[in-house]
Design a protein around this motif. Structure first.
Motif, PDB file in Angstrom:
ATOM      1  N   PRO A  42       0.808  -1.224   0.000  1.00 28.40           N
ATOM      2  CA  PRO A  42       0.000   0.000   0.000  1.00 28.40           C
ATOM      3  C   PRO A  42       0.843   1.276   0.000  1.00 28.40           C
ATOM      4  CG  PRO A  42      -0.045  -1.017   2.158  1.00 28.40           C
ATOM      5  CD  PRO A  42       0.690  -1.961   1.254  1.00 28.40           C
ATOM      6  N   LEU A  43       2.120   1.179   0.316  1.00 26.08           N
ATOM      7  CA  LEU A  43       2.970   2.365   0.338  1.00 26.08           C
ATOM      8  C   LEU A  43       3.557   2.674  -1.027  1.00 26.08           C
ATOM      9  CD1 LEU A  43       2.993   1.415   3.438  1.00 26.08           C
ATOM     10  CD2 LEU A  43       5.009   2.816   3.555  1.00 26.08           C
ATOM     11  N   CYS A  44       4.169   1.674  -1.654  1.00 26.33           N
ATOM     12  CA  CYS A  44       4.871   1.922  -2.915  1.00 26.33           C
ATOM     13  C   CYS A  44       4.172   1.309  -4.118  1.00 26.33           C
ATOM     14  CB  CYS A  44       6.309   1.405  -2.827  1.00 26.33           C
ATOM     15  SG  CYS A  44       6.448  -0.403  -2.679  1.00 26.33           S
ATOM     16  N   ARG A  45       3.096   0.584  -3.892  1.00 29.79           N
ATOM     17  CA  ARG A  45       2.300  -0.053  -4.943  1.00 29.79           C
ATOM     18  C   ARG A  45       3.050  -1.127  -5.715  1.00 29.79           C
ATOM     19  NH1 ARG A  45      -2.207   0.945  -2.730  1.00 29.79           N
ATOM     20  NH2 ARG A  45      -2.886   3.066  -2.768  1.00 29.79           N
ATOM     21  N   GLU A  46       4.153  -1.617  -5.154  1.00 32.21           N
ATOM     22  CA  GLU A  46       4.905  -2.706  -5.786  1.00 32.21           C
ATOM     23  C   GLU A  46       4.155  -4.015  -5.583  1.00 32.21           C
ATOM     24  OE1 GLU A  46       9.035  -5.072  -4.930  1.00 32.21           O
ATOM     25  OE2 GLU A  46       9.047  -2.893  -4.688  1.00 32.21           O
ATOM     26  N   THR A  47       4.053  -4.810  -6.638  1.00 33.33           N
ATOM     27  CA  THR A  47       3.454  -6.137  -6.519  1.00 33.33           C
ATOM     28  C   THR A  47       4.520  -7.080  -5.988  1.00 33.33           C
ATOM     29  OG1 THR A  47       1.956  -5.698  -8.355  1.00 33.33           O
ATOM     30  CG2 THR A  47       2.307  -8.002  -7.772  1.00 33.33           C
TER      31      THR A  47
ATOM     32  N   GLU B 263       6.440 -10.581  -4.811  1.00 35.65           N
ATOM     33  CA  GLU B 263       6.634 -11.938  -5.307  1.00 35.65           C
ATOM     34  C   GLU B 263       5.737 -12.876  -4.509  1.00 35.65           C
ATOM     35  OE1 GLU B 263       8.549 -12.727  -7.880  1.00 35.65           O
ATOM     36  OE2 GLU B 263       9.140 -10.631  -8.122  1.00 35.65           O
ATOM     37  N   LEU B 264       5.382 -14.007  -5.094  1.00 36.91           N
ATOM     38  CA  LEU B 264       4.474 -14.943  -4.430  1.00 36.91           C
ATOM     39  C   LEU B 264       5.030 -15.478  -3.119  1.00 36.91           C
ATOM     40  CD1 LEU B 264       3.143 -16.935  -7.502  1.00 36.91           C
ATOM     41  CD2 LEU B 264       1.995 -15.108  -6.231  1.00 36.91           C
ATOM     42  N   ASP B 265       6.364 -15.572  -3.007  1.00 33.97           N
ATOM     43  CA  ASP B 265       6.955 -16.105  -1.780  1.00 33.97           C
ATOM     44  C   ASP B 265       7.316 -15.025  -0.764  1.00 33.97           C
ATOM     45  OD1 ASP B 265       9.014 -15.001  -3.254  1.00 33.97           O
ATOM     46  OD2 ASP B 265      10.443 -16.583  -2.789  1.00 33.97           O
ATOM     47  N   GLN B 266       6.924 -13.788  -1.023  1.00 28.40           N
ATOM     48  CA  GLN B 266       7.245 -12.672  -0.120  1.00 28.40           C
ATOM     49  C   GLN B 266       5.985 -12.207   0.599  1.00 28.40           C
ATOM     50  OE1 GLN B 266       8.604  -9.048  -2.015  1.00 28.40           O
ATOM     51  NE2 GLN B 266       9.867  -8.517  -0.254  1.00 28.40           N
ATOM     52  N   THR B 267       6.094 -11.983   1.912  1.00 30.22           N
ATOM     53  CA  THR B 267       4.943 -11.483   2.668  1.00 30.22           C
ATOM     54  C   THR B 267       4.996  -9.957   2.715  1.00 30.22           C
ATOM     55  OG1 THR B 267       6.083 -11.506   4.805  1.00 30.22           O
ATOM     56  CG2 THR B 267       4.940 -13.543   4.138  1.00 30.22           C
ATOM     57  N   LEU B 268       3.864  -9.360   2.969  1.00 28.89           N
ATOM     58  CA  LEU B 268       3.814  -7.907   3.093  1.00 28.89           C
ATOM     59  C   LEU B 268       4.679  -7.445   4.258  1.00 28.89           C
ATOM     60  CD1 LEU B 268       2.752  -5.165   2.231  1.00 28.89           C
ATOM     61  CD2 LEU B 268       0.713  -5.590   3.615  1.00 28.89           C
ATOM     62  N   GLU B 269       4.653  -8.179   5.354  1.00 25.62           N
ATOM     63  CA  GLU B 269       5.468  -7.815   6.516  1.00 25.62           C
ATOM     64  C   GLU B 269       6.956  -7.786   6.156  1.00 25.62           C
ATOM     65  OE1 GLU B 269       6.465  -9.263  11.067  1.00 25.62           O
ATOM     66  OE2 GLU B 269       5.092 -10.446   9.841  1.00 25.62           O
TER      67      GLU B 269
ATOM     68  N   HIS C 240       8.305  -7.394   3.239  1.00 29.43           N
ATOM     69  CA  HIS C 240       8.538  -6.272   2.322  1.00 29.43           C
ATOM     70  C   HIS C 240       8.597  -4.952   3.085  1.00 29.43           C
ATOM     71  CE1 HIS C 240       8.230  -3.602  -1.126  1.00 29.43           C
ATOM     72  NE2 HIS C 240       7.245  -3.002  -0.488  1.00 29.43           N
ATOM     73  N   LEU C 241       7.645  -4.723   3.975  1.00 30.19           N
ATOM     74  CA  LEU C 241       7.604  -3.461   4.713  1.00 30.19           C
ATOM     75  C   LEU C 241       8.855  -3.277   5.565  1.00 30.19           C
ATOM     76  CD1 LEU C 241       3.873  -3.401   5.844  1.00 30.19           C
ATOM     77  CD2 LEU C 241       4.937  -1.956   4.100  1.00 30.19           C
ATOM     78  N   VAL C 242       9.278  -4.322   6.256  1.00 29.05           N
ATOM     79  CA  VAL C 242      10.465  -4.248   7.113  1.00 29.05           C
ATOM     80  C   VAL C 242      11.724  -4.022   6.277  1.00 29.05           C
ATOM     81  CG1 VAL C 242      11.944  -5.593   8.665  1.00 29.05           C
ATOM     82  CG2 VAL C 242       9.472  -5.592   8.999  1.00 29.05           C
ATOM     83  N   GLY C 243      11.820  -4.690   5.133  1.00 27.87           N
ATOM     84  CA  GLY C 243      13.021  -4.602   4.329  1.00 27.87           C
ATOM     85  C   GLY C 243      13.094  -3.423   3.383  1.00 27.87           C
TER      86      GLY C 243
ATOM     87  N   GLU D 157       7.959   5.820   7.414  1.00 28.03           N
ATOM     88  CA  GLU D 157       7.067   5.668   6.263  1.00 28.03           C
ATOM     89  C   GLU D 157       5.839   4.839   6.628  1.00 28.03           C
ATOM     90  OE1 GLU D 157       9.780   5.584   2.277  1.00 28.03           O
ATOM     91  OE2 GLU D 157       9.947   3.853   3.625  1.00 28.03           O
ATOM     92  N   VAL D 158       6.071   3.728   7.316  1.00 27.16           N
ATOM     93  CA  VAL D 158       4.959   2.852   7.705  1.00 27.16           C
ATOM     94  C   VAL D 158       4.049   3.568   8.702  1.00 27.16           C
ATOM     95  CG1 VAL D 158       4.335   0.659   8.783  1.00 27.16           C
ATOM     96  CG2 VAL D 158       6.294   0.765   7.222  1.00 27.16           C
ATOM     97  N   ALA D 159       4.636   4.248   9.680  1.00 27.52           N
ATOM     98  CA  ALA D 159       3.840   4.977  10.677  1.00 27.52           C
ATOM     99  C   ALA D 159       3.025   6.080  10.031  1.00 27.52           C
ATOM    100  CB  ALA D 159       4.748   5.553  11.759  1.00 27.52           C
ATOM    101  N   ARG D 160       3.614   6.815   9.115  1.00 22.11           N
ATOM    102  CA  ARG D 160       2.904   7.900   8.430  1.00 22.11           C
ATOM    103  C   ARG D 160       1.713   7.347   7.643  1.00 22.11           C
ATOM    104  NH1 ARG D 160       7.009  10.469   5.612  1.00 22.11           N
ATOM    105  NH2 ARG D 160       7.402  11.680   7.457  1.00 22.11           N
TER     106      ARG D 160
END
Length: 53
Positions: free
Chosen positions: A10-15, A17-23, A25-28, A34-37
């Motif tokens: 939801p931040l960068c609109r990047e799709t 990978e199937l083996d990657q979780t949103l968590e 991605h956000l941490v890395g 950015e996440v707090a904002r």
């Protein structure tokens, strides 16, 4: 097995990978600020406001 659409950040609109979780991605890929904002602005948009405000 039901079809699950790809997850989009939801931040960068990047799709992701199937083996990657949103968590993961956000941490890395995003800073804490950015996440707090994003969360704060999303919360303010959905928060019901009093009629007197």
């Amino acid at each position: 097995m039901p079809y699950e659409p790809p997850v989009e950040c939801p931040l960068c609109r990047e799709t992701l990978e199937l083996d990657q979780t949103l968590e993961t991605h956000l941490v890395g890929s995003h800073t804490h600020r950015e996440v707090a904002r994003y969360l704060a602005s999303h919360h303010e948009r959905v928060q019901p406001r009093s009629v007197s405000d």
